[in-house]
Each structure stands twice: as C-alpha cells, then as structure tokens.
Design an enzyme around this catalytic site. Structure first.
Site, PDB file in Angstrom:
ATOM      1  N   SER A  42      61.480   5.867  39.171  1.00  0.00           N
ATOM      2  CA  SER A  42      62.016   7.069  39.806  1.00  0.00           C
ATOM      3  C   SER A  42      62.612   6.816  41.177  1.00  0.00           C
ATOM      4  CB  SER A  42      60.906   8.121  39.926  1.00  0.00           C
ATOM      5  OG  SER A  42      59.763   7.579  40.565  1.00  0.00           O
ATOM      6  N   HIS A 249      58.408  11.200  46.852  1.00  0.00           N
ATOM      7  CA  HIS A 249      59.648  10.513  46.513  1.00  0.00           C
ATOM      8  C   HIS A 249      60.669  10.724  47.630  1.00  0.00           C
ATOM      9  CE1 HIS A 249      57.948  10.445  42.440  1.00  0.00           C
ATOM     10  NE2 HIS A 249      58.767   9.430  42.233  1.00  0.00           N
TER      11      HIS A 249
END
Length: 267
Positions: A42, A249
């Site tokens: 990711s 993230h």
C-alpha cells in the site's frame, strides 16, 4: 549487472555520440526505450493519498502515488503499476511479477511491513495497554529476525531472475511518530517510541537483504522527519476511524514530498 550512475552517464554520452553519427531520430528512439515496473504494498500503491483508480479495485492504486508521479515526470516508454494494498511477499510472487522481463530497466518496491504484521501491531497499540503493545512490537521484531529475510530473498531472487538488467530500488517505511510532539492524547510516548523503533528495525532488515542482492535501498525516514504524526505538519494519517485502511499511511503530500524525491534520487 546493475547500472551505476557512472554507467548511466556513460550511456548518455554514447547516446549523444550516436545522435551525431547515426541521426538524432534513432538515438531518441533508443533513449525512449525504457521500462519501469512498480511493485509492492500500500505504500507504493498510494493508500492514504486518495483519488484511487476504480479499475484497481482493492489494490487502491492512485496517480498520487510516487510510482505514478515519477512516471508522469519521466515518461518511460512502458510503465506497469502492479503494487497492491495489503500485499505480502507471497502476493508479490503470485500476482505482481508478470510485467517484469529482460527489457525492464527500473523496478521499485516496498514490501515486508504486512508480513511482519505491522497492521496488527498498530491495532494492538491503539486498543490495548502499553505493555501489550510493546510485547506485540517485540513479536514483530522476532518475525523480522527469523522469517522475513527468507521471504524477502524469494522476492528479490524472482525480480533478479526476471529482470536481470534492471536497477532495483527498495524503499523503506517512515517512522510514524514525532516524540514529545503536538499530540495530547492517544498512545503513550512509550508506545510511540516502541513503534518507531520497530520501523527502524524493519528498515534495517530490508536494507540488509536489498544490499546482499545488489539492489539500492532508499530510506524515507529522513524525508519524513518533521512530518511524522504529532509533528503538527504530518504527512501520515493517524488513526482514521471512518476509513481505517488509510490509518498510518502517507497522505498525498507524503507521497509527493516524501517518497517521490527519495525514489527520484535513487532511480
């Protein structure tokens, strides 16, 4: 054999000479013949940056991720964006290596965090006690010692076998927290310190395996310094209960301001 910067420069000189001898058109065509393949999890697909390509499904690839940004700026003849949210080393081996071939010139990859269980580490640290958090971090570090190196070797061997002439850039993960920063709630400083230490531990293991395969390891820790969670200018999402998958993230700014320049310098 991996191209060094000197070799790349020498190639440019030869290309210029070719333009003089054989015509600029042929030399420009040779220069344009450049293939880039982006692999990984990711952090490479761009989770957290938004504007996801609906065609990528659960992989959540986005034009705001560093591989797409680099490709847009450098216009390689071919660009294959195979990185996928949630990917582990086994997923790379099973699902992402198809675009690699002997003509691939550049490969980027982030991998290892999901194998080491960092999503579960963060969940444990957010929901449970400091001692439980630290114990879970230590379990992840033990996995990094015992199992992850062999898994990384399998991935790196496969990349090398399929694209033996490529420059391979292995990117690391940022530290998540600025210690003694602006956060007034949430994790304890002990938990934040343990998580940062685990990120450093993971990066060191990845860097060692990358170097042993002749690949380039590119650390993003320096680029994210001053932009961690609790910094007041974060390039990382903290816990997002409305979109839990984006937690921890990089934001779009983290991709363009953190990962992209590090990759560009290494590529």
């Amino acid at each position: 054999m991996r191209l060094t910067r000197f070799a790349a420069l020498a190639s440019s000189v030869l290309l210029a000479a070719g333009a003089a001898l054989f015509g600029a058109g042929q030399a420009a065509a040779a220069q344009a013949d450049f293939g880039y393949v982006a692999l990984g999890d990711s952090y490479s697909s761009g989770v957290g940056a938004g504007n996801y390509d609906s065609g990528s499904g659960d992989c959540k690839r986005t034009t705001r991720a560093y591989p797409a940004l680099w490709a847009a700026a450098h216009s390689p003849q071919t660009f294959s964006f195979a990185a996928c949210s949630g990917a582990r080393t086994g997923d790379v081996l099973a699902n992402q290596l198809g675009p690699l071939n002997s003509g691939t010139d550049l490969v980027s990859i982030t991998i290892g965090g999901n194998d080491a269980g960092f999503a579960d580490v963060m969940t444990t640290c957010v929901l449970q006690s400091e001692s439980t958090c630290v114990n879970r971090v230590n379990q992840a570090k033990a996995y990094v010692d015992s199992t992850l190196p062999g898994q990384l070797d399998q991935v790196y061997n496969a990349i090398d076998s399929r694209s033996p002439n490529a420059r391979v850039v292995v990117l690391g993960y940022p530290r998540f927290y600025k210690l003694n920063g602006t956060c007034v709630a949430g994790l304890t400083e002990g938990e934040r310190s343990a998580i940062n230490g685990a990120a450093d531990y993971l990066n060191a293991a990845i860097a060692k395996r990358a170097a042993d395969h002749g690949f380039t390891f590119a650390s993003v820790a320096g680029a994210f310094t001053g932009h961690e969670i609790c910094s007041g200018a974060a390039w990382l999402h903290s816990v997002n209960w409305l979109n839990i998958g984006e937690s921890y993230h990089p934001t779009a700014a983290g991709q363009s301001g953190g990962y992209l320049p590090v990759f560009t310098n290494a590529a």
